[in-house]
Scaffold this motif. Sequence first.
Motif, short mmCIF file in Angstrom:
data_model
loop_
_atom_site.label_atom_id
_atom_site.label_comp_id
_atom_site.label_asym_id
_atom_site.label_seq_id
_atom_site.Cartn_x
_atom_site.Cartn_y
_atom_site.Cartn_z
N GLY A 90 46.19 84.08 32.76
CA GLY A 90 45.78 85.26 32.00
C GLY A 90 45.35 84.93 30.59
N THR A 91 46.04 83.97 29.96
CA THR A 91 45.67 83.58 28.60
C THR A 91 44.29 82.92 28.57
OG1 THR A 91 48.01 83.22 28.06
CG2 THR A 91 46.39 82.21 26.60
N VAL A 92 44.05 82.04 29.53
CA VAL A 92 42.74 81.39 29.63
C VAL A 92 41.65 82.43 29.88
CG1 VAL A 92 41.34 79.75 30.94
CG2 VAL A 92 43.74 79.22 30.45
N GLY A 93 41.92 83.35 30.81
CA GLY A 93 40.95 84.39 31.12
C GLY A 93 40.66 85.31 29.94
N THR A 94 41.70 85.62 29.16
CA THR A 94 41.52 86.50 28.00
C THR A 94 40.65 85.83 26.94
OG1 THR A 94 43.69 87.52 28.39
CG2 THR A 94 42.71 87.78 26.20
N PHE A 95 40.91 84.55 26.65
CA PHE A 95 40.08 83.83 25.68
C PHE A 95 38.63 83.77 26.15
CE2 PHE A 95 44.07 82.10 23.95
CZ PHE A 95 43.78 82.19 22.59
N ALA A 96 38.44 83.50 27.45
CA ALA A 96 37.09 83.43 28.00
C ALA A 96 36.40 84.79 27.94
CB ALA A 96 37.13 82.92 29.44
N VAL A 183 43.70 84.39 35.66
CA VAL A 183 42.44 84.21 34.93
C VAL A 183 41.54 85.43 35.12
CG1 VAL A 183 40.30 82.87 34.83
CG2 VAL A 183 42.49 81.69 34.99
N PHE A 184 41.43 85.89 36.36
CA PHE A 184 40.57 87.03 36.66
C PHE A 184 41.03 88.29 35.95
CE2 PHE A 184 39.67 90.74 39.42
CZ PHE A 184 38.29 90.74 39.32
N ILE A 185 42.33 88.57 35.98
CA ILE A 185 42.87 89.79 35.35
C ILE A 185 42.69 89.73 33.83
CG2 ILE A 185 44.95 91.14 34.94
CD1 ILE A 185 43.81 91.42 37.74
N GLY A 186 42.97 88.57 33.22
CA GLY A 186 42.80 88.42 31.77
C GLY A 186 41.35 88.56 31.36
N PHE A 187 40.45 87.98 32.15
CA PHE A 187 39.02 88.03 31.85
C PHE A 187 38.50 89.47 31.93
CE2 PHE A 187 34.54 87.76 33.12
CZ PHE A 187 34.04 86.91 32.14
N VAL A 188 38.82 90.15 33.02
CA VAL A 188 38.36 91.53 33.21
C VAL A 188 38.94 92.44 32.14
CG1 VAL A 188 38.48 93.51 34.76
CG2 VAL A 188 37.94 91.27 35.68
N GLY A 189 40.23 92.23 31.81
CA GLY A 189 40.86 93.07 30.80
C GLY A 189 40.21 92.94 29.43
N LEU A 224 51.16 93.37 29.34
CA LEU A 224 51.62 93.41 27.95
C LEU A 224 51.14 92.20 27.16
CD1 LEU A 224 53.39 94.40 25.60
CD2 LEU A 224 55.34 93.27 26.70
N VAL A 225 51.33 91.01 27.71
CA VAL A 225 50.99 89.79 26.97
C VAL A 225 49.48 89.61 26.86
CG1 VAL A 225 51.26 87.28 26.89
CG2 VAL A 225 53.16 88.71 27.66
N THR A 226 48.75 89.80 27.96
CA THR A 226 47.29 89.58 27.91
C THR A 226 46.60 90.59 27.00
OG1 THR A 226 47.04 90.87 29.95
CG2 THR A 226 47.15 88.48 30.17
N MET A 227 47.05 91.84 27.02
CA MET A 227 46.44 92.86 26.17
C MET A 227 46.80 92.64 24.69
SD MET A 227 44.42 94.82 27.91
CE MET A 227 43.96 93.23 28.64
N THR A 228 48.00 92.09 24.44
CA THR A 228 48.36 91.75 23.06
C THR A 228 47.45 90.64 22.54
OG1 THR A 228 50.67 92.37 23.46
CG2 THR A 228 50.21 90.98 21.55
N PHE A 229 47.22 89.62 23.37
CA PHE A 229 46.28 88.55 23.00
C PHE A 229 44.90 89.13 22.77
CE2 PHE A 229 48.81 85.01 25.25
CZ PHE A 229 49.41 84.67 24.06
N ALA A 230 44.49 90.04 23.66
CA ALA A 230 43.13 90.58 23.58
C ALA A 230 42.90 91.36 22.29
CB ALA A 230 42.86 91.48 24.79
#
Length: 308
Positions: A90-96, A183-189, A224-230
Amino acid sequence: MQLYLPIADLPVNIFLILAMGMAVGFVSGMFGIGGGFLMTPLLIFIGITPAVAVASVTGHIAASSFSGALSHWRRRTVDPTLALVLLIGGTVGTFAGVWLFTLLRSYGQLDLTIAISYVVLLSGVGGAMFWESVGAILRARSGKPPTLRRPGAHNWVHGLPLKLRFKRSKIYLSVFPVVAIGVFIGFVGAILGIGGGFILVPLLIYVLRVPTATVIGTSMMLTLVTMTFAIVLHATTNHQVDAVLTLIMMVGGVIGAQFGVRAGQRMPGEQLRLLLGLLILAVGIRFAVELTIRPDELFTVRALEPGS
């Protein structure tokens, strides 16, 4: 009562935003998922630019997920190992996702990309949920037993290498599909401003065979974590997070969620899935209509970013 949004750069009716937050909070509490897939389109429909809508809703989702994730953690319905592996992806996907968000915005293609992505994603997910729930309701009315998957049944995913034992969920699974889903969920989010729970939960249940008891809590922890990063990345990179807008949505969301939880407890699961599928499908169709309508202004003037 009009309120000026500094980042969105337009006045809005504070009661309208509050009502939207309450409505989305009601839906979130009723169906047990994040409301980003609904709140982001609503903001776009009232004139807020997609960039500000996506970036601001990530803060709303992170705040809304905090109490739920904390509650599930205390009840031990979060699989820490599964959540950690999902968060790596998720972290990788969010950065991407934030990187692509910034790139598309610099080329002026962000609005179109968000609209097309919503049409494809929501129409597909909504249509699938609608079809499945209608079938379940028809089987129940005809007296046929529901077609449930056998517990412990495996598919090709379970044959992949580099397996890890997830003790809380009681599954033995390769880390590759888990990371890929993260990765997919973080990227889409990050791109669309959605928590991704309405996609993540079915993937964990039907693809990875994760027990339902740990799916919701683990999903909320990832959200919670991926959206905080985002929101941190959007605020520092794109400067598109409108704190005033986010705060109003949070207040409305907390109020609406309380009523949504009570309403959801009184309805059968098949009817809940049918209503959710129709809601998701309707938003997707609304975006498709927007893409086909001829705009009033065929050309727009936009200031170039520094260095463009």
